[in-house]
Design a protein around this motif. Structure first.
Motif, PDB file in Angstrom:
ATOM      1  N   LEU A  56      45.025  35.472  39.055  1.00 32.80           N
ATOM      2  CA  LEU A  56      44.614  36.151  37.820  1.00 32.80           C
ATOM      3  C   LEU A  56      44.024  37.532  38.095  1.00 32.80           C
ATOM      4  CD1 LEU A  56      43.004  32.953  36.387  1.00 32.80           C
ATOM      5  CD2 LEU A  56      45.034  34.066  35.453  1.00 32.80           C
ATOM      6  N   GLU A  57      43.607  37.769  39.342  1.00 30.26           N
ATOM      7  CA  GLU A  57      42.981  39.054  39.680  1.00 30.26           C
ATOM      8  C   GLU A  57      43.952  40.030  40.340  1.00 30.26           C
ATOM      9  OE1 GLU A  57      40.162  37.225  42.167  1.00 30.26           O
ATOM     10  OE2 GLU A  57      38.812  36.702  40.532  1.00 30.26           O
ATOM     11  N   ALA A  58      45.154  39.559  40.682  1.00 27.73           N
ATOM     12  CA  ALA A  58      46.073  40.371  41.494  1.00 27.73           C
ATOM     13  C   ALA A  58      46.428  41.702  40.816  1.00 27.73           C
ATOM     14  CB  ALA A  58      47.329  39.576  41.821  1.00 27.73           C
ATOM     15  N   ALA A  59      46.729  41.653  39.523  1.00 31.06           N
ATOM     16  CA  ALA A  59      47.149  42.878  38.832  1.00 31.06           C
ATOM     17  C   ALA A  59      46.012  43.903  38.822  1.00 31.06           C
ATOM     18  CB  ALA A  59      47.586  42.549  37.411  1.00 31.06           C
ATOM     19  N   LYS A  60      44.807  43.438  38.543  1.00 33.11           N
ATOM     20  CA  LYS A  60      43.632  44.332  38.506  1.00 33.11           C
ATOM     21  C   LYS A  60      43.354  44.942  39.877  1.00 33.11           C
ATOM     22  CE  LYS A  60      40.235  43.292  35.001  1.00 33.11           C
ATOM     23  NZ  LYS A  60      38.898  42.686  34.839  1.00 33.11           N
ATOM     24  N   VAL A  61      43.532  44.136  40.929  1.00 33.58           N
ATOM     25  CA  VAL A  61      43.304  44.648  42.286  1.00 33.58           C
ATOM     26  C   VAL A  61      44.313  45.754  42.584  1.00 33.58           C
ATOM     27  CG1 VAL A  61      43.468  44.080  44.748  1.00 33.58           C
ATOM     28  CG2 VAL A  61      42.208  42.569  43.212  1.00 33.58           C
ATOM     29  N   HIS A  62      45.570  45.546  42.198  1.00 39.01           N
ATOM     30  CA  HIS A  62      46.570  46.590  42.421  1.00 39.01           C
ATOM     31  C   HIS A  62      46.218  47.866  41.648  1.00 39.01           C
ATOM     32  CE1 HIS A  62      49.804  43.636  43.981  1.00 39.01           C
ATOM     33  NE2 HIS A  62      49.342  44.359  44.963  1.00 39.01           N
ATOM     34  N   GLU A  63      45.725  47.682  40.425  1.00 38.81           N
ATOM     35  CA  GLU A  63      45.311  48.844  39.613  1.00 38.81           C
ATOM     36  C   GLU A  63      44.189  49.622  40.309  1.00 38.81           C
ATOM     37  OE1 GLU A  63      43.823  48.204  35.504  1.00 38.81           O
ATOM     38  OE2 GLU A  63      45.717  47.090  35.327  1.00 38.81           O
ATOM     39  N   ALA A  64      43.201  48.874  40.828  1.00 32.80           N
ATOM     40  CA  ALA A  64      42.023  49.523  41.417  1.00 32.80           C
ATOM     41  C   ALA A  64      42.296  50.086  42.812  1.00 32.80           C
ATOM     42  CB  ALA A  64      40.865  48.533  41.482  1.00 32.80           C
ATOM     43  N   CYS A  65      43.174  49.418  43.571  1.00 33.64           N
ATOM     44  CA  CYS A  65      43.302  49.769  45.002  1.00 33.64           C
ATOM     45  C   CYS A  65      44.687  50.280  45.383  1.00 33.64           C
ATOM     46  CB  CYS A  65      42.962  48.561  45.872  1.00 33.64           C
ATOM     47  SG  CYS A  65      41.296  47.962  45.628  1.00 33.64           S
ATOM     48  N   GLY A  66      45.609  50.276  44.440  1.00 28.48           N
ATOM     49  CA  GLY A  66      46.945  50.794  44.732  1.00 28.48           C
ATOM     50  C   GLY A  66      47.974  49.676  44.881  1.00 28.48           C
ATOM     51  N   ALA A  67      49.230  50.014  44.579  1.00 28.79           N
ATOM     52  CA  ALA A  67      50.304  49.016  44.581  1.00 28.79           C
ATOM     53  C   ALA A  67      50.603  48.499  45.989  1.00 28.79           C
ATOM     54  CB  ALA A  67      51.564  49.623  43.966  1.00 28.79           C
ATOM     55  N   ASP A  68      50.272  49.330  47.005  1.00 27.34           N
ATOM     56  CA  ASP A  68      50.587  48.924  48.380  1.00 27.34           C
ATOM     57  C   ASP A  68      49.476  48.072  49.004  1.00 27.34           C
ATOM     58  OD1 ASP A  68      48.773  51.004  48.338  1.00 27.34           O
ATOM     59  OD2 ASP A  68      49.469  51.865  50.233  1.00 27.34           O
ATOM     60  N   PHE A  69      48.391  47.847  48.276  1.00 21.68           N
ATOM     61  CA  PHE A  69      47.278  47.037  48.775  1.00 21.68           C
ATOM     62  C   PHE A  69      47.635  45.566  48.514  1.00 21.68           C
ATOM     63  CE2 PHE A  69      42.694  45.695  48.478  1.00 21.68           C
ATOM     64  CZ  PHE A  69      42.302  46.136  49.723  1.00 21.68           C
ATOM     65  N   ALA A  78      36.927  44.430  46.668  1.00 22.20           N
ATOM     66  CA  ALA A  78      38.300  44.857  46.997  1.00 22.20           C
ATOM     67  C   ALA A  78      38.309  46.346  47.342  1.00 22.20           C
ATOM     68  CB  ALA A  78      39.243  44.561  45.831  1.00 22.20           C
ATOM     69  N   ARG A  79      37.567  47.142  46.561  1.00 17.22           N
ATOM     70  CA  ARG A  79      37.491  48.591  46.856  1.00 17.22           C
ATOM     71  C   ARG A  79      36.824  48.838  48.202  1.00 17.22           C
ATOM     72  NH1 ARG A  79      37.042  49.209  41.073  1.00 17.22           N
ATOM     73  NH2 ARG A  79      34.817  48.775  41.265  1.00 17.22           N
ATOM     74  N   ASN A  80      35.801  48.015  48.529  1.00 17.35           N
ATOM     75  CA  ASN A  80      35.161  48.143  49.853  1.00 17.35           C
ATOM     76  C   ASN A  80      36.163  47.855  50.971  1.00 17.35           C
ATOM     77  OD1 ASN A  80      32.690  48.848  48.886  1.00 17.35           O
ATOM     78  ND2 ASN A  80      31.736  46.832  49.206  1.00 17.35           N
ATOM     79  N   ALA A  81      36.991  46.846  50.765  1.00 17.71           N
ATOM     80  CA  ALA A  81      37.998  46.497  51.774  1.00 17.71           C
ATOM     81  C   ALA A  81      38.968  47.660  51.964  1.00 17.71           C
ATOM     82  CB  ALA A  81      38.731  45.221  51.370  1.00 17.71           C
ATOM     83  N   ARG A  82      39.348  48.253  50.846  1.00 18.01           N
ATOM     84  CA  ARG A  82      40.262  49.414  50.906  1.00 18.01           C
ATOM     85  C   ARG A  82      39.578  50.576  51.653  1.00 18.01           C
ATOM     86  NH1 ARG A  82      45.573  50.810  48.878  1.00 18.01           N
ATOM     87  NH2 ARG A  82      45.714  52.307  50.507  1.00 18.01           N
ATOM     88  N   LYS A  83      38.314  50.801  51.316  1.00 21.78           N
ATOM     89  CA  LYS A  83      37.556  51.888  51.955  1.00 21.78           C
ATOM     90  C   LYS A  83      37.476  51.684  53.477  1.00 21.78           C
ATOM     91  CE  LYS A  83      33.467  52.913  49.917  1.00 21.78           C
ATOM     92  NZ  LYS A  83      31.995  52.795  49.800  1.00 21.78           N
ATOM     93  N   ALA A  84      37.339  50.437  53.892  1.00 16.46           N
ATOM     94  CA  ALA A  84      37.230  50.138  55.329  1.00 16.46           C
ATOM     95  C   ALA A  84      38.586  50.245  56.035  1.00 16.46           C
ATOM     96  CB  ALA A  84      36.648  48.735  55.516  1.00 16.46           C
ATOM     97  N   GLY A  85      39.662  50.414  55.255  1.00 15.59           N
ATOM     98  CA  GLY A  85      40.981  50.568  55.861  1.00 15.59           C
ATOM     99  C   GLY A  85      41.779  49.278  55.972  1.00 15.59           C
ATOM    100  N   LEU A  86      41.285  48.199  55.299  1.00 12.76           N
ATOM    101  CA  LEU A  86      42.018  46.929  55.354  1.00 12.76           C
ATOM    102  C   LEU A  86      43.311  47.009  54.550  1.00 12.76           C
ATOM    103  CD1 LEU A  86      39.346  46.035  56.612  1.00 12.76           C
ATOM    104  CD2 LEU A  86      39.545  43.885  55.372  1.00 12.76           C
TER     105      LEU A  86
END
Ligand code: C5P
Length: 233
Positions: A160-173, A144-152
């Motif tokens: 079950l992973e949605a909250a953690k992804v928002h924590e790691a990559c931001g609420a707007d991801f 998920a962080r790689n996707a964010r880094k690439a600008g996705l």
């Protein structure tokens, strides 16, 4: 784009899909077109559904060398869909290339999200088949962080992973989550499921719902129930 329910139109033909959508009359659900329908019916099914006024998630999960993905994306961008995806396993460079291919000369583009790890891959397959010796949740967050880094714009992940992804990559991801079932419904082959209301509480931006709507006796009522539970309308 706000919260919404995306209906997975996993039908084998254009006729079956359009007959299903006809039932919705005035309502225009956000539609997911996957490999079965796209490869069976061809790109024209995308144009047909688009011309009826539906928003479209084209779920083709591209994964190839960066140049090939870039060129494929520049074809898909002309289909005027709202959301498309790639496998994050294709690397940051591949995701960057996908984004380049998807961007139109005027700078506009569909949203692009990445599949982190398929929900059909379990810890054993991750280690034995893919030779990735890390806990699944760490792998999902890394991708998920790689996707964010690439600008996705976001990822497909389990609710079950949605909250953690928002924590790691931001609420707007964006988090787009399949595996949604009504509390009183059949789970089928999905292993880790949530109700639309639970998916809302944990912060999913979009839920992808297939059989609970497509196989319901009254698909329109099932879709409306999903919207009520997920977005309160
Ligand atoms: O019928 P059901 O609600 O299980 O459909 C879920 C949809 O989401 C299907 O189109 C399936 O391919 C897709 N999907 C999934 N799990 C993933 C990625 C996509 O269920 N990890």
């Amino acid at each position: 784009m706000g919260k919404d329910v995306i209906v997975a139109c996993d039908f084998p033909s254009a006729e079956k899909t359009l007959a299903f959508l006809d039932k919705f009359e005035g309502r225009k659900p956000f539609v997911k077109i996957g490999m079965e329908l796209f490869y069976g019916a061809g790109p024209d099914i995308v144009r047909q559904i688009r011309s009826r006024g539906h928003r479209i998630f084209l779920d083709l999960k591209l994964h190839d060398i960066p140049n090939t993905v870039k060129k494929a994306m520049s074809v898909l961008r002309d289909l005027d869909v709202d959301l498309v995806n790639v496998h994050a396993a294709g690397t940051v460079r591949m995701m960057e290339a996908a984004l380049e291919g998807l961007t139109r000369p005027d700078g506009t583009r569909p949203l692009l999200i990445a599949v982190t790890q398929l929900t059909s891959t379990d810890q054993e397959a991750l280690e034995q088949d893919l030779w990735i010796e890390k806990p699944m949740d760490e792998v999902v967050m890394h991708y998920a962080r790689n996707a964010r880094k690439a600008g996705l714009d976001g990822v497909v992940c389990s609710p079950l992973e949605a909250a953690k992804v928002h924590e790691a990559c931001g609420a707007d991801f964006l988090t787009v989550t399949p595996g949604v079932r009504f509390a009183d419904g059949d789970v089928g082959d999905q292993k880790r499921v949530m109700t639309p209301a639970e998916a809302n509480r944990i912060g999913s931006d979009y839920i992808v719902v297939g059989r609970p709507v497509t196989a319901a006796e009254d698909p329109v009522a099932a879709y409306e129930r999903c919207c009520r539970e997920f977005i309160g309308e």
